[in-house]
Design a protein around this motif. Structure first.
Motif, mmCIF file in Angstrom:
data_model
loop_
_atom_site.group_PDB
_atom_site.id
_atom_site.type_symbol
_atom_site.label_atom_id
_atom_site.label_comp_id
_atom_site.label_asym_id
_atom_site.label_seq_id
_atom_site.Cartn_x
_atom_site.Cartn_y
_atom_site.Cartn_z
ATOM 1 N N ILE A 163 0.833 -1.208 0.000
ATOM 2 C CA ILE A 163 0.000 0.000 0.000
ATOM 3 C C ILE A 163 0.865 1.253 0.000
ATOM 4 O O ILE A 163 0.617 2.199 -0.750
ATOM 5 C CB ILE A 163 -0.948 -0.017 1.219
ATOM 6 N N GLY A 164 1.899 1.275 0.839
ATOM 7 C CA GLY A 164 2.792 2.426 0.859
ATOM 8 C C GLY A 164 3.462 2.651 -0.479
ATOM 9 O O GLY A 164 3.562 3.784 -0.966
ATOM 10 N N LYS A 165 3.903 1.564 -1.101
ATOM 11 C CA LYS A 165 4.571 1.654 -2.395
ATOM 12 C C LYS A 165 3.620 2.183 -3.470
ATOM 13 O O LYS A 165 3.973 3.080 -4.250
ATOM 14 C CB LYS A 165 5.098 0.276 -2.792
ATOM 15 N N LYS A 166 2.394 1.658 -3.495
ATOM 16 C CA LYS A 166 1.447 2.071 -4.525
ATOM 17 C C LYS A 166 0.978 3.511 -4.325
ATOM 18 O O LYS A 166 0.761 4.248 -5.303
ATOM 19 C CB LYS A 166 0.236 1.126 -4.543
ATOM 20 N N THR A 167 0.820 3.918 -3.080
ATOM 21 C CA THR A 167 0.412 5.292 -2.808
ATOM 22 C C THR A 167 1.481 6.267 -3.281
ATOM 23 O O THR A 167 1.181 7.303 -3.880
ATOM 24 C CB THR A 167 0.138 5.492 -1.307
ATOM 25 N N THR A 168 2.744 5.941 -3.020
ATOM 26 C CA THR A 168 3.849 6.782 -3.482
ATOM 27 C C THR A 168 3.891 6.827 -5.007
ATOM 28 O O THR A 168 4.051 7.892 -5.610
ATOM 29 C CB THR A 168 5.184 6.273 -2.924
ATOM 30 N N GLU A 169 3.731 5.684 -5.653
ATOM 31 C CA GLU A 169 3.718 5.658 -7.119
ATOM 32 C C GLU A 169 2.585 6.500 -7.685
ATOM 33 O O GLU A 169 2.755 7.190 -8.697
ATOM 34 C CB GLU A 169 3.567 4.210 -7.612
ATOM 35 N N ALA A 170 1.428 6.444 -7.039
ATOM 36 C CA ALA A 170 0.260 7.168 -7.543
ATOM 37 C C ALA A 170 0.487 8.674 -7.546
ATOM 38 O O ALA A 170 -0.089 9.393 -8.363
ATOM 39 C CB ALA A 170 -0.965 6.823 -6.702
ATOM 40 N N PRO A 174 7.278 9.602 -12.093
ATOM 41 C CA PRO A 174 7.401 10.508 -13.239
ATOM 42 C C PRO A 174 6.627 10.011 -14.458
ATOM 43 O O PRO A 174 6.403 10.762 -15.401
ATOM 44 C CB PRO A 174 8.913 10.514 -13.516
ATOM 45 N N SER A 175 6.195 8.770 -14.422
ATOM 46 C CA SER A 175 5.449 8.182 -15.532
ATOM 47 C C SER A 175 3.950 8.331 -15.299
ATOM 48 O O SER A 175 3.417 7.844 -14.295
ATOM 49 C CB SER A 175 5.803 6.701 -15.689
ATOM 50 N N GLU A 176 3.260 9.005 -16.218
ATOM 51 C CA GLU A 176 1.813 9.152 -16.077
ATOM 52 C C GLU A 176 1.116 7.796 -16.103
ATOM 53 O O GLU A 176 0.158 7.562 -15.359
ATOM 54 C CB GLU A 176 1.253 10.038 -17.198
ATOM 55 N N ILE A 177 1.616 6.902 -16.947
ATOM 56 C CA ILE A 177 1.015 5.559 -17.024
ATOM 57 C C ILE A 177 1.150 4.845 -15.690
ATOM 58 O O ILE A 177 0.208 4.200 -15.212
ATOM 59 C CB ILE A 177 1.681 4.743 -18.149
ATOM 60 N N GLN A 178 2.322 4.976 -15.046
ATOM 61 C CA GLN A 178 2.521 4.315 -13.757
ATOM 62 C C GLN A 178 1.629 4.932 -12.680
ATOM 63 O O GLN A 178 1.098 4.223 -11.818
ATOM 64 C CB GLN A 178 3.986 4.396 -13.333
ATOM 65 N N ARG A 179 1.436 6.263 -12.728
ATOM 66 C CA ARG A 179 0.550 6.911 -11.760
ATOM 67 C C ARG A 179 -0.886 6.419 -11.931
ATOM 68 O O ARG A 179 -1.572 6.095 -10.953
ATOM 69 C CB ARG A 179 0.601 8.436 -11.910
ATOM 70 N N ILE A 180 -1.347 6.363 -13.177
ATOM 71 C CA ILE A 180 -2.710 5.904 -13.450
ATOM 72 C C ILE A 180 -2.869 4.449 -13.028
ATOM 73 O O ILE A 180 -3.874 4.066 -12.417
ATOM 74 C CB ILE A 180 -3.040 6.077 -14.948
#
Length: 393
Positions: A163-170, A174-180
Motif C-alpha cells: 500500500i505504501g509503495k502504490k500510494t507513493t507511485e500514484a 514521473p510516468s503518467e502511465i505508472q501513476r494511473i
C-alpha cells in the motif's frame, strides 16, 4: 533588483526546489489575482496568491464548485467518474452527506484510542533510524503515516508495504502511465475489500462506515473512492511534512535546541512544520456564478486555482514569513485548507507529527544533513522525495 515582469509559474523545473516562493511573492505584490494560460493548455484559469483571497474562495461553496476537478492537469473523464462520489470533488448536498459519515473515524474519541499506537510506531521508527541509518531518512519516515492509517483502516498487516509503495507511485512516479496504474490498483484493492465486507463484515472500519447511513447508505463507489482518498490523505501529506520538518531542523540546529530545551512546545513546532511544508500546493475550484475575487471579476465556468504555498507566506498574515520559526504564535496556516473541504485527517496528522517531535527530543541528540535533498517537482502534492539526514543518539 526586483523583477519587473511576471514570473512563469509553469517554467520547467520551477518546483524542483523552492524558487517558486519568489515567484509567489512577486504575484502577491503585483498581481495577486492573475489570469494564467500555460503553453499547451486549452483554457486558462485565475491564479490566487494572497491569503485573504484563498480563504474567500475555499469558503465559498455556493459560487465555487469542486465537481469539475480540484487540481490542474486532471482529465474531464477522470473527474466525471468520481464527481459527487468522492469528498474532494463534491459539493453540497452530496459532500455534506458523505462527510457526515467519513468524519466519524477521525473523531476525538477514536483518535484518543489511536494515540498510544501512534506513539509506539513513532518510537519504533526513530529507534530503527538510529540503529540503521540510511542515506535517505524518508525511507524511515514514510512508515509512520502508512502504518498508522493502515492500522486505523483495519487493513491486513501483510498489505502495508504494498500500500505504501502504490500510494507513493500514484503521486510521485514521473510516468503518467505508472501513476494511473497505481491509482487503478488502489481502487481495485478497495473495491475487492468492500465487496468482501458486504458478505462477511470482517473489516470493522468499513462496517462502521456502512452502518452510519442515516437512511441514505453509501454506495460501493462512494466507499471505494473515499477509502482511497483517506489512504492518500493520511499517507503522502504527513510524510512530506515530516521530511520538510526534519530538513529544517537539520539545517537550523538552533531551532531544534529550542524544542529540546523545552522553550518551544512540540505542538507549536508542528504548526510551523505544517506551514512550511505545504504538501498540498494548490487547490482548484470552478466558478458556477459570477464572483469577484480581489480586483478580478470571475465569470461562470472559469477555473480558479488557489496557491496554498503562497498564502502560507503572505506578509500581511505572517511576520517574517520566509523564516522557519518553531516558536511562531498565531500560526493560521492553510495547509489543511479552509471551509467545507478542511482536511478530515488534520487532527491525526498533528498527532503523528507532535508525537514524532516529542520522541525525537528523548532519543536524538542531533541530526546532520549529509547530502543534497531532492524535491519531487510537483506543483500539486509537493515535497521532498530524498532526504539525506542522519540521526545521532
Amino acid at each position: 533588483m526586483r523583477q519587473q515582469t511576471a514570473p512563469d509559474l509553469f517554467a520547467p523545473g520551477l518546483f524542483d526546489g523552492t524558487g517558486f516562493y519568489d515567484a509567489f511573492a512577486w504575484y502577491r505584490a503585483n498581481d495577486p489575482v492573475s489570469w494564467q494560460q500555460p503553453d499547451g493548455e486549452p483554457e486558462g484559469f485565475w491564479s490566487i496568491t494572497k491569503y485573504r483571497d484563498v480563504v474567500s474562495v475555499h469558503r465559498d461553496s455556493t459560487r465555487m464548485s469542486s465537481t469539475k476537478g480540484m487540481r490542474l492537469g486532471s482529465t474531464a473523464a477522470a473527474v466525471g467518474a468520481v464527481a459527487n462520489k468522492m469528498l474532494i470533488v463534491s459539493d453540497p448536498p452530496d459532500h455534506t452527506r458523505m462527510k457526515r459519515v467519513f468524519i466519524q473515524p477521525f473523531s476525538n474519541e477514536v483518535l484518543a484510542r489511536a494515540e498510544e499506537y501512534v506513539e509506539k510506531v513513532v518510537a519504533d521508527v526513530v529507534a530503527t533510524a538510529l540503529r540503521n541509518p540510511e542515506p535517505d531518512l524518508i525511507r524511515h519516515l514514510e512508515r509512520i503515516p502508512t502504518d498508522v492509517i493502515c492500522a486505523i483502516m483495519g487493513l491486513p498487516r501483510s498489505d502495508w508495504e504494498w500500500i505504501g509503495k502504490k500510494t507513493t507511485e500514484a503521486f510521485e512516479s514521473p510516468s503518467e502511465i505508472q501513476r494511473i496504474t497505481a491509482n487503478s490498483e488502489i481502487f481495485k484493492y478497495f473495491n475487492d475489500m468492500v465487496g468482501e465486507n458486504r458478505r462477511t463484515a470482517a473489516n470493522d472500519f468499513i462496517s462502521g462506515l456502512t452502518a452510519r447511513n442515516d437512511g441514505d447508505p453509501l454506495t460501493d463507489a462512494e466507499l471505494v473512492f473515499n477509502l482511497s482518498g483517506i489512504l492518500a490523505g493520511g499517507n503522502e501529506t504527513t510524510r512530506y511534512t515530516l521530511a520538510s520538518l526534519m530538513l529544517q531542523l537539520a539545517e537550523h540546529p538552533d531551532q531544534w535546541h529550542r524544542i529540546v530545551r523545552g522553550e518551544v512546545a512540540p505542538e507549536a513546532a508542528t504548526e510551523e512544520g505544517l506551514r512550511w511544508s505545504v504538501p498540498g500546493m494548490h487547490v482548484m475550484r470552478t466558478a458556477v456564478e459570477a464572483v469577484r475575487v480581489g480586483e478580478a471579476e470571475i465569470e461562470p465556468g472559469q477555473r480558479v486555482v488557489t496557491w496554498i504555498g503562497s498564502a502560507n507566506r503572505d506578509e500581511e498574515v505572517f511576520d517574517d514569513p520566509d523564516t522557519f520559526d518553531v516558536g511562531r504564535t498565531g500560526n493560521r496556516h492553510l495547509s489543511f485548507g479552509a471551509g467545507r473541504h478542511l482536511c478530515l485527517g488534520s487532527r491525526l496528522a498533528r498527532m503523528e507529527i507532535t508525537a514524532f517531535l516529542r520522541t525525537l527530543t528523548g532519543m536524538v541528540k542531533s541530526m546532520t544533513l549529509e547530502g543534497e535533498p531532492r524535491y519531487n517537482g510537483s506543483n500539486f502534492t509537493w515535497g521532498l522525495n530524498e532526504l539525506p539526514v542522519v540521526l545521532h543518539a
